[in-house]
Enzyme design. Structure first.
Site, mmCIF file in Angstrom:
data_model
loop_
_atom_site.group_PDB
_atom_site.id
_atom_site.type_symbol
_atom_site.label_atom_id
_atom_site.label_comp_id
_atom_site.label_asym_id
_atom_site.label_seq_id
_atom_site.Cartn_x
_atom_site.Cartn_y
_atom_site.Cartn_z
ATOM 1 N N SER A 124 -11.264 1.259 -6.139
ATOM 2 C CA SER A 124 -10.572 1.898 -7.484
ATOM 3 C C SER A 124 -11.720 1.990 -8.416
ATOM 4 O O SER A 124 -11.689 1.802 -9.688
ATOM 5 C CB SER A 124 -9.840 0.885 -8.047
ATOM 6 O OG SER A 124 -8.745 1.771 -8.996
ATOM 7 N N ASP A 154 -3.666 0.862 -9.950
ATOM 8 C CA ASP A 154 -5.150 0.560 -10.266
ATOM 9 C C ASP A 154 -5.287 0.506 -11.901
ATOM 10 O O ASP A 154 -5.969 -0.424 -12.174
ATOM 11 C CB ASP A 154 -5.908 1.792 -9.611
ATOM 12 C CG ASP A 154 -5.712 2.052 -8.239
ATOM 13 O OD1 ASP A 154 -5.166 1.286 -7.658
ATOM 14 O OD2 ASP A 154 -6.126 3.333 -7.966
ATOM 15 N N GLU A 207 0.899 -1.219 0.029
ATOM 16 C CA GLU A 207 0.047 -0.022 0.046
ATOM 17 C C GLU A 207 0.923 1.175 0.083
ATOM 18 O O GLU A 207 2.007 1.396 0.676
ATOM 19 C CB GLU A 207 -1.008 -0.142 1.166
ATOM 20 C CG GLU A 207 -2.278 0.648 0.839
ATOM 21 C CD GLU A 207 -3.014 -0.352 -0.187
ATOM 22 O OE1 GLU A 207 -3.217 0.065 -1.325
ATOM 23 O OE2 GLU A 207 -3.377 -1.498 0.482
HETATM 24 C C1 GLA Z 1 -4.864 4.971 -4.795
HETATM 25 C C2 GLA Z 1 -3.747 4.998 -5.752
HETATM 26 C C3 GLA Z 1 -2.822 3.979 -6.019
HETATM 27 C C4 GLA Z 1 -2.413 3.568 -4.771
HETATM 28 C C5 GLA Z 1 -3.130 3.479 -3.884
HETATM 29 C C6 GLA Z 1 -2.323 3.056 -2.293
HETATM 30 O O1 GLA Z 1 -5.541 3.914 -5.019
HETATM 31 O O2 GLA Z 1 -4.503 5.347 -7.099
HETATM 32 O O3 GLA Z 1 -2.148 4.479 -6.942
HETATM 33 O O4 GLA Z 1 -1.185 4.481 -4.483
HETATM 34 O O5 GLA Z 1 -3.931 4.447 -3.775
HETATM 35 O O6 GLA Z 1 -1.730 2.005 -2.447
#
Ligand code: GLA
Length: 458
Positions: A145, A190, A49
């Site tokens: 996402s 994502d 993360e």
């Molecule tokens: C969001 C961002 C990703 C990543 C996550 C945390 O989803 O879009 O790129 O940084 O947070 O891991």
């Protein structure tokens, strides 16, 4: 990796209730029939993360929930967007003049990011218009996402309307870059998993160059997603960008401390790569080079030998220029230790030891602790939910996605799944004040799903 683009699949729309419903709604809305459909899935990040934007590999899988768009190209140069969810109002604009308002993360702006990204990639300034009806079933603001899935789906729709071809990797890179039009400085996790996912396998996503490798998850365990029902939109607050900037500043200070050319350094991974040392050693360098008290902008300027003006305009993002304190030591410690956990997780999945589920669970628990204490991206509800999940049989449980709300992911031995679901339902969703998200989306087991696709009517 094969450089092919997302598949186009022929389907009998009448046999797919969701497509059929969307087709009918499209007809009611636009008075015509869609020419094709595209879908792009959301994801759950199993481990890794807040490290993608630092250059480190992450380990997500696609979920079954997705963004689905019915599309009809039109000759008018007008882009008309509608959403099956009445909460999201219709939007229409000239396809040749895309303006994305960074101050308000409105739903259609995510579509515009994908649209504009593809348009710019091909250097086009006269685009054909289209009518689009969007149907999403990824709970918004839940860390699964939904926003990137919409950006990716819009990118795929635009590519298809243009009749152009791009590989999945190219699409993922374009969509990751173009999502930044909304103002968040996200990494590429994502968008990468939305395009590169394959049914039945999680993926190790590596960056620079972008690639995805299969990670076979344990057969005796199930991954369960639970929604804390605290909504978090990372574009609506500065939490997310502050973390990105803290990591950027930590990378620069570490590089300077080690006598590297710090001004070009943006990511913590670059410091490790330049020094040619392991993650354990990077943790030791962090201990030596940074202090645990927060840094003021003044102190950062002193360390780097730059002016406050240079810090604000050349390093920080527009929405972090007025931040008064930056925690560099804690953020760097999280990133280097979390990056190591991702590799350990993958190794355990490959070696399949007898106590595999327990070992993977331990890593997920450590990840949550680090997110909570060092990265400070949890919230009381997520911490409570993680505790409840562990109490009722999860071997490991952690927040997933950006955090500050949204979902947890837990690894649960398969035989404990029914009692786990019943007990967590009771303890988190029913006992205290009934949580608001529709019940079906609160708590569910998930399997690695497939990536983005185009559907053509057979
Ligand atoms: C969001 C961002 C990703 C990543 C996550 C945390 O989803 O879009 O790129 O940084 O947070 O891991």
């Amino acid at each position: 990796m094969a450089a092919e683009g997302p598949a186009a699949r022929r389907v009998q729309v009448a046999e797919h209730p969701r497509l059929l419903k969307l087709k009918d709604m499209f007809y009611s809305k636009f008075g015509s029939m869609p020419k094709f459909y595209a879908r792009a899935p959301g994801r759950v990040n199993i481990i890794g993360e807040h490290i993608d934007y630092c250059g480190y590999s992450v380990l997500p899988m696609a979920v079954e929930q997705d963004m689905l768009i019915a599309v009809e190209p039109v000759q008018t140069h007008t882009l008309q967007l509608a959403n099956t969810n009445p909460l999201y109002p219709d939007f229409s604009t000239s396809a040749n003049n895309i303006d994305i308002d960074k101050t308000k993360p409105l739903w259609h702006n995510y579509f515009l990011c994908g649209f504009k990204g593809i348009q710019e990639h091909f250097g086009l300034n006269k685009l054909t218009g289209m009518n689009c009806l969007v149907d999403g079933n990824i709970p918004p603001g839940s860390g699964l996402s939904s926003s990137s899935a919409l950006v990716c789906c819009a990118g795929l729709v635009t590519l298809t309307v243009l009749g152009q071809k791009l590989s999945k990797v190219e699409l993922a890179e374009i969509c990751a870059k173009s999502e930044r039009y909304i103002g968040t400085e996200g990494g590429g996790m994502d968008q990468s998993i939305s395009f590169l996912a394959e049914e039945g396998t999680a993926k190790l996503i590596e960056f620079s160059p972008l690639r995805a490798t299969d990670v076979k998850l344990p057969s005796g365990a199930v991954f369960v997603i639970a929604n804390s029902c605290v909504e978090m939109n990372k574009a609506a607050t500065s939490h997310f960008n502050i973390r990105v900037m803290e990591c950027r500043l930590a990378a620069k200070l570490l590089a300077k401390y080690k006598g590297l050319q710090w001004d070009k350094v943006l990511r913590l991974e670059e410091v490790q790569a330049s020094l040619g040392i392991g993650l354990e050693e990077m943790l030791l360098v962090t201990e030596d080079a940074l202090h645990s008290e927060p840094y003021s902008p003044k102190e950062i300027c002193r360390c780097l030998g730059i002016s406050l003006e240079e810090l604000r305009t050349q390093i920080l993002s527009p929405n972090t220029q007025d931040v008064l304190t930056f925690k560099l030591y804690q953020r760097a410690k999280h990133v280097y230790s979390e990056a190591a956990r991702v590799y350990q997780f993958k190794k355990i999945c490959e070696e399949v030891p007898d106590n595999m589920v327990q070992l993977l669970g331990d890593l997920m628990n450590q990840s949550h602790t680090s997110c909570r204490d060092l990265y400070e991206c949890s919230c009381p509800e997520l911490d409570q939910l993680v505790d409840i999940c562990r109490k009722f049989g999860a071997q490991g449980s952690r927040l997933t996605g950006a955090g500050w709300g949204g979902c947890t992911v837990s690894i649960v031995p398969a035989e404990k799944l029914p009692s786990f679901l019943a007990n967590v339902q009771e303890a988190y969703y029913q006992r205290s004040s009934p949580r608001e998200a529709p019940e079906k989306q609160n708590l569910f087991a998930t399997k690695p799903g497939g990536g983005a696709l185009v559907f053509l009517e057979a």
